[in-house]
Write a protein that holds these residues in place. Sequence first.
Motif, PDB file in Angstrom:
ATOM      1  N   MET A 305      51.356  43.731  42.198  1.00  0.00           N
ATOM      2  CA  MET A 305      52.227  42.603  42.487  1.00  0.00           C
ATOM      3  C   MET A 305      51.607  41.548  43.544  1.00  0.00           C
ATOM      4  O   MET A 305      51.256  41.962  44.660  1.00  0.00           O
ATOM      5  N   VAL A 306      51.337  40.268  43.185  1.00  0.00           N
ATOM      6  CA  VAL A 306      50.685  39.406  43.938  1.00  0.00           C
ATOM      7  C   VAL A 306      51.980  38.172  44.024  1.00  0.00           C
ATOM      8  O   VAL A 306      52.210  37.777  43.275  1.00  0.00           O
ATOM      9  N   GLY A 307      52.215  37.940  45.325  1.00  0.00           N
ATOM     10  CA  GLY A 307      53.256  36.926  45.651  1.00  0.00           C
ATOM     11  C   GLY A 307      53.448  36.854  46.959  1.00  0.00           C
ATOM     12  O   GLY A 307      53.009  37.352  47.821  1.00  0.00           O
ATOM     13  N   LEU A 321      50.225  43.803  46.532  1.00  0.00           N
ATOM     14  CA  LEU A 321      50.933  45.517  46.580  1.00  0.00           C
ATOM     15  C   LEU A 321      50.314  46.032  45.005  1.00  0.00           C
ATOM     16  O   LEU A 321      50.314  45.393  44.060  1.00  0.00           O
ATOM     17  N   CYS A 322      50.226  47.414  45.143  1.00  0.00           N
ATOM     18  CA  CYS A 322      50.050  47.998  43.718  1.00  0.00           C
ATOM     19  C   CYS A 322      50.945  49.446  43.724  1.00  0.00           C
ATOM     20  O   CYS A 322      51.143  49.654  44.841  1.00  0.00           O
ATOM     21  N   CYS A 568      58.683  36.913  46.461  1.00  0.00           N
ATOM     22  CA  CYS A 568      59.238  35.863  45.373  1.00  0.00           C
ATOM     23  C   CYS A 568      57.974  35.117  44.922  1.00  0.00           C
ATOM     24  O   CYS A 568      56.944  35.486  45.125  1.00  0.00           O
ATOM     25  N   ASN A 569      58.092  34.366  43.798  1.00  0.00           N
ATOM     26  CA  ASN A 569      57.118  33.751  43.302  1.00  0.00           C
ATOM     27  C   ASN A 569      55.864  34.577  42.877  1.00  0.00           C
ATOM     28  O   ASN A 569      54.814  34.503  43.102  1.00  0.00           O
ATOM     29  N   PHE A 570      56.247  35.802  42.347  1.00  0.00           N
ATOM     30  CA  PHE A 570      55.309  36.823  42.387  1.00  0.00           C
ATOM     31  C   PHE A 570      54.863  37.117  40.609  1.00  0.00           C
ATOM     32  O   PHE A 570      55.594  36.712  40.073  1.00  0.00           O
TER      33      PHE A 570
END
Length: 583
Positions: A305-307, A321-322, A568-570
């Motif tokens: 997750m990239v945000g 995060l992974c 957010c915006n992820f």
Amino acid sequence: MAWINYNANFEPDHSYHHPDKMPTSQELSEVMSVYPKLKYFEALSCGLTDSLQTSLFADVQIEVEGETFNCHRIILASMSHYFKTMFTSKFKESGLPKVHLKDLNKEIFRAALEYIYTGQSSVKNSNVYHLLSCSSMLQIKGLQSICSEFLQKSLCHNNCIGIWKMATGHGLPELQKKSWETIQQNFPEVSKCDEFLHLSQDELIQIIDCKDLFTVKEEDVCDAVLRWVKGDPSRKKGLVAVFKVLRLTQMSLDYLCNVREGEEIEECSGCRTLVLEAIDKINSALPNEFSCPESEYRQEEVVCMVGTRSREPNPQKIEVLCYSFRHNNKFKFSTLPVEPGPCFAVCILNRDIYISGGYNQQNLMLHFNTEHNTWTECKQMKIERWSHSMVAVGKHLYLLGGTSRTNETLSSIEKFDPETGTYEEVGHLEVPVSSMTAAVFGTKIITFGGKLRDRNSASVIQFFDVSNKTKGVLGNLPESCAGSMGRAVYFEDRLIIVFREGQVVEYSEDTGPSIVCMIDQFDHFGAVNHNGEILVLGNRSGSFYAVLFNPYSGKSRHIPAPFKAPMCNFYCLKTTVSKKYLK
């Protein structure tokens, strides 16, 4: 013949089907156009079946296990390369009225003849292995494919080793790949099956040495090896070759000491030496500082997750995060060297993560190496942009559209070569857009919707072909999807797009977009392909949700969120990382 568990309990999964829907006029027209051919093949099949049953015009006899089958050379040669070679070569069988086939079961040969003459196949659990062997021997490609597809649907931890051996022996690359992946992804269960105990030494080494092998801890791999040794004590003689590929220095000292004293390696001085060397390496390091070479660690598939953070103290800080489903745990990667700000773009290329643009750093390109857990700042983009899209095609990244520093909506398309660090403007979109969804079909990049120059919603679907630099408009999204944020997910040979308002759209180059399901609305969300379904993770009004959508049935269901992230915006991305950093 390879040892195969013929009694493994498996059934092909016939529960998945495409959702029922009315055919379009174009689809009806296509069906009608092939209807005469279908009627012709039906009549031809009936005629061939009658010829087989009555022996009418038969010109060769095939004898299998004492039973004689009256056949026709032209039909056998048309469907079997084995018979074609036999009947057209200078071998003595080419002119004989009767041919004897050895190493075949007569009932299996009867089933193969049924396929040759009628196109019908009676593949089932009880005969699929024998039919595959028969069709491989006789080189009946169509029947091979049917058996291979049947086994692919039937793969499970109980039978994957036997299927892998058979696929390897018969040269079936797709079945070999699928069965190998099943072995690697389910090793804890596979290693406890009977098939595992019948592996050869070379096959065992090939499996446990693979970097993609899933195991919670390396001690479990060693336990599996020791069980394999107990299955045949004569294997102790060559055990040192197996121990050389074990990740011994990633095991605990207590465990290694127990292995050192175990009866399994008491007759193998080479194994004891390897264990003692691993113990010495660990003991010689400072407490909590021993580390194996990065190349020795296995790889594991994770959801990244990239945000940006959605809470204080720094709501604009981007995190990566992974989550590992096998470990059921969440991990955090190293910190970005530069903060791009919101409205960046992200994608995967060769397992690594790339982040480009962003409101704060509009010409930024960052590269995250998943094997080393390191970020690198690449050469800056030539064209500054944010609210754009980025996709990978081949070895290159393509940056499309977006918004410039002066708030102009862009149409430009820029190609980035990570190997050389160079950029090239290669073309333009037909319609300038920002905040669009992008996907790849072969050499075509297709964009869906977005925002126009006046910030009004766009429904346009457009393409750019990187091979010949052509562009154009393909159509429009359903009106309810116009301007909505979307996430594209590839599912087998299908493209599924999930939109923020809950529309799940399937896109086909032939028929265009169609809404196939409605799920929850999200404020922010991501979507990935996971275990034969599409996993949608998102938040709404401060709560985190998870939905699974089945593209075969067209149905969705809620599940407990496997993990939560204050983002957010992820984006959600699937990749593999070194297990060294999953701690």
